[in-house]
Scaffold this active site. Structure first.
Site, PDB file in Angstrom:
ATOM      1  N   ASP A  53       0.706  -1.251   0.109  1.00 13.37           N
ATOM      2  CA  ASP A  53       0.037  -0.043  -0.134  1.00 13.37           C
ATOM      3  C   ASP A  53       0.822   1.037   0.054  1.00 13.37           C
ATOM      4  O   ASP A  53       0.718   2.276  -0.747  1.00 13.37           O
ATOM      5  CB  ASP A  53      -0.838   0.129   1.279  1.00 13.37           C
ATOM      6  N   ARG A 133      -0.135   4.653  17.780  1.00 11.97           N
ATOM      7  CA  ARG A 133      -0.476   5.936  16.795  1.00 11.97           C
ATOM      8  C   ARG A 133      -0.229   7.280  17.059  1.00 11.97           C
ATOM      9  O   ARG A 133       0.326   7.836  16.369  1.00 11.97           O
ATOM     10  CB  ARG A 133      -2.231   5.639  16.436  1.00 11.97           C
ATOM     11  N   ASP A 162      -7.896   3.485  13.382  1.00 10.18           N
ATOM     12  CA  ASP A 162      -6.485   4.066  13.079  1.00 10.18           C
ATOM     13  C   ASP A 162      -6.572   5.570  12.256  1.00 10.18           C
ATOM     14  O   ASP A 162      -5.920   6.492  12.628  1.00 10.18           O
ATOM     15  CB  ASP A 162      -5.537   3.304  12.407  1.00 10.18           C
ATOM     16  N   SER A 213      -5.304  -9.158   8.722  1.00 11.69           N
ATOM     17  CA  SER A 213      -4.581  -7.945   8.659  1.00 11.69           C
ATOM     18  C   SER A 213      -3.981  -8.021   9.909  1.00 11.69           C
ATOM     19  O   SER A 213      -4.611  -8.268  10.936  1.00 11.69           O
ATOM     20  CB  SER A 213      -5.457  -6.999   8.401  1.00 11.69           C
TER      21      SER A 213
HETATM   22  N1  ARG Z   1      -8.731  -3.084  16.717  1.00  9.35           N
HETATM   23  C1  ARG Z   1      -7.660  -2.355  17.228  1.00  9.35           C
HETATM   24  C2  ARG Z   1      -7.627  -1.224  17.393  1.00  9.35           C
HETATM   25  O1  ARG Z   1      -8.511  -0.090  17.113  1.00  9.35           O
HETATM   26  C3  ARG Z   1      -6.609  -2.885  16.225  1.00  9.35           C
HETATM   27  C4  ARG Z   1      -6.372  -2.146  14.653  1.00  9.35           C
HETATM   28  C5  ARG Z   1      -5.526  -2.967  13.965  1.00  9.35           C
HETATM   29  N2  ARG Z   1      -5.532  -4.067  13.545  1.00  9.35           N
HETATM   30  C6  ARG Z   1      -5.338  -4.763  12.552  1.00  9.35           C
HETATM   31  N3  ARG Z   1      -5.242  -5.961  12.394  1.00  9.35           N
HETATM   32  N4  ARG Z   1      -4.464  -4.218  11.467  1.00  9.35           N
HETATM   33  O2  ARG Z   1      -6.690  -0.683  18.231  1.00  9.35           O
END
Ligand code: ARG
Length: 436
Positions: A53, A133, A162, A213
């Site tokens: 990506d 993040r 995110d 993912s």
């Molecule tokens: N659900 C989790 C959060 O919002 C993780 C998000 C990212 N997960 C992923 N498998 N890419 O903090």
């Protein structure tokens, strides 16, 4: 393995690279590297992972927005890419590419404050993805300011938390910076992205398609999509990347001792360690015993319920140990009030409001409570389970003289009846009145 995708090798090579199983303690750290080409357009700082990506995004940002791209790869403890992703960003047209090792800052400014707050979203998720993040955002904003870049771009999708954490984080730190979310704008499938890369001579590493993912850092591994989307199906073994299946874990339990100073872990099994090392070492031990697997259906900020699995071995053990030490050293009213604050802290972190007055104020409160949270906790790890089996502190509020049923009892037994008379008085009064 680096692959320049072209028509000849695309079909043969696409699914070659297996996804390795690793434990987080053994990630090597790539060399720091900054390199420069000349550019003369407006600039965008791209949160760059080296994956498909964000590799495609370099070219896409140039074409769609006529921007020079500064690619920034930030290490918060995820496994490294299998080649030098920074050099590849330059070969793919970035005018500058930078690698930032942010592990120490992640531990000290994000993980420890969260641990002190026993942060657990919906009581089960230690927020491993969520708290990385704001740190990534902070670094991107600093680089954008240093480089005079007007924009920041990130590879978040339009359905997740995110994107909120990135966008709200950026506006909280510097509202003058514009935000571009290529993945929210383009409508390319994975196959179309590969085709785009091919047409534009973008060098990408094409891995065997992962059905899940995954997001990883020092505090944990998040995994969603694929068969996990059926909340009734037990997560298959392939969904777990760090931890041993508890049924295959050692048949003997292992004990770890964690030493805390003012709520912060300072030593593991008697060995003083810096935070990064301590987490990595503890992760390796807990992974071996299958500790830290979590399967949860959670509430995203955007209103969607989603099923996700987490592996947070060190986070699980440290939070358990930290709470146990708090139960030993904090008074009941503090524990009760702090519980409410902890829940709020977790929501703030999850919902992308890290850079705000409320979180900073909560941090101040939490820090105040940690003054005497100093001591050692012993945890027993066995077949997926972590259990506190011992705790001690120079500030322990546990007094054997008060607790004991044996000789040496110091409790004033005569006071009990008077106390109970007063405690029960409202009920006694009500019972009489309601009989009338
Ligand atoms: N659900 C989790 C959060 O919002 C993780 C998000 C990212 N997960 C992923 N498998 N890419 O903090």
């Amino acid at each position: 393995m680096t692959l320049t995708v072209n028509e000849h090798n695309l079909h043969k090579s696409v699914y070659l690279v297996a996804i390795p199983l690793y434990t987080p303690a053994f990630y090597p750290v790539p060399d720091n590297m900054v390199s420069e080409n000349a550019g003369n357009r407006e600039k965008v700082v791209l949160a760059y992972s080296g994956g498909l990506d964000t590799s495609v995004a370099i070219k896409w940002l140039q074409d769609k927005y006529n921007l020079d791209v500064i690619a920034v790869a930030i290490n918060v403890g995820q496994p490294p890419s299998s080649d030098d992703i920074v050099a590849r960003a330059l070969r793919n047209g970035a005018i500058k590419a930078e690698f930032v090792d942010a592990k120490k800052e992640f531990v000290e400014e994000y993980i420890w404050p969260s641990l002190k707050a026993n942060a657990m979203y919906e009581d089960v998720y230690p927020l491993s993805t969520a708290i990385a993040r704001p740190l990534i955002v902070k670094i991107l904003v600093e680089i954008a300011q240093r480089e005079g870049a007007k924009y920041i771009a990130h590879g978040c999708t339009a359905k997740g938390n995110d994107q909120v954490r990135f966008d709200v984080g950026i506006v909280s730190l510097d509202p003058s910076i514009g935000i571009i979310g290529p993945m929210r704008e383009w409508v390319m499938t994975r196959e179309e992205e590969i085709e785009y890369a091919q047409q534009n001579n973008i060098e990408i590493i094409v891995k065997k398609e992962n059905p899940f993912s995954v997001d990883e850092n020092l505090w944990g591994r998040s995994c969603e999509c694929g068969v996990l989307e059926d909340a009734w199906i037990e997560p298959p073994e392939e969904a777990w990347g760090w931890t041993t299946n508890p049924k295959d874990a050692p048949d003997e339990p292992e004990y770890v001792e964690v030493e805390f100073e003012k709520g912060i872990p300072k030593a593991l099994n008697g060995e003083k360690l810096d935070g990064v090392e301590l987490i990595q070492k503890l992760d390796a031990i807990a992974c071996k015993h299958g500790v830290g697997r979590i399967d949860h259906v959670e509430d995203r900020l955007v209103g969607i319920k989603s099923r996700e699995t987490y592996e947070c071995p060190a986070a699980t053990v440290l939070t358990l140990a930290h709470r146990a030490l708090e139960f030993l050293t904090l008074q009941k009213d503090v524990l009760e009030f702090k519980k409410i604050i902890e829940q709020r802290f977790s929501q703030i972190a999850y919902n992308g409001l890290w850079f705000g007055v409320l979180r900073e104020s909560i941090d101040a409160f939490v820090d105040q409570t940690q003054e005497f949270v100093t001591g050692t906790v012993r945890v027993r790890l066995f077949k997926g389970n972590a259990m506190v089996v011992g705790r001690k502190s120079p500030y322990s509020l546990y007094e054997e003289g008060l607790a004991t049923y044996a000789v040496g009892d110091e409790f004033d037994h005569k006071s009990a009846t008077g106390f109970i008379y007063c405690w029960g008085l409202p009920n006694r009064t009500a019972a009489k009145a309601h009989k009338k």
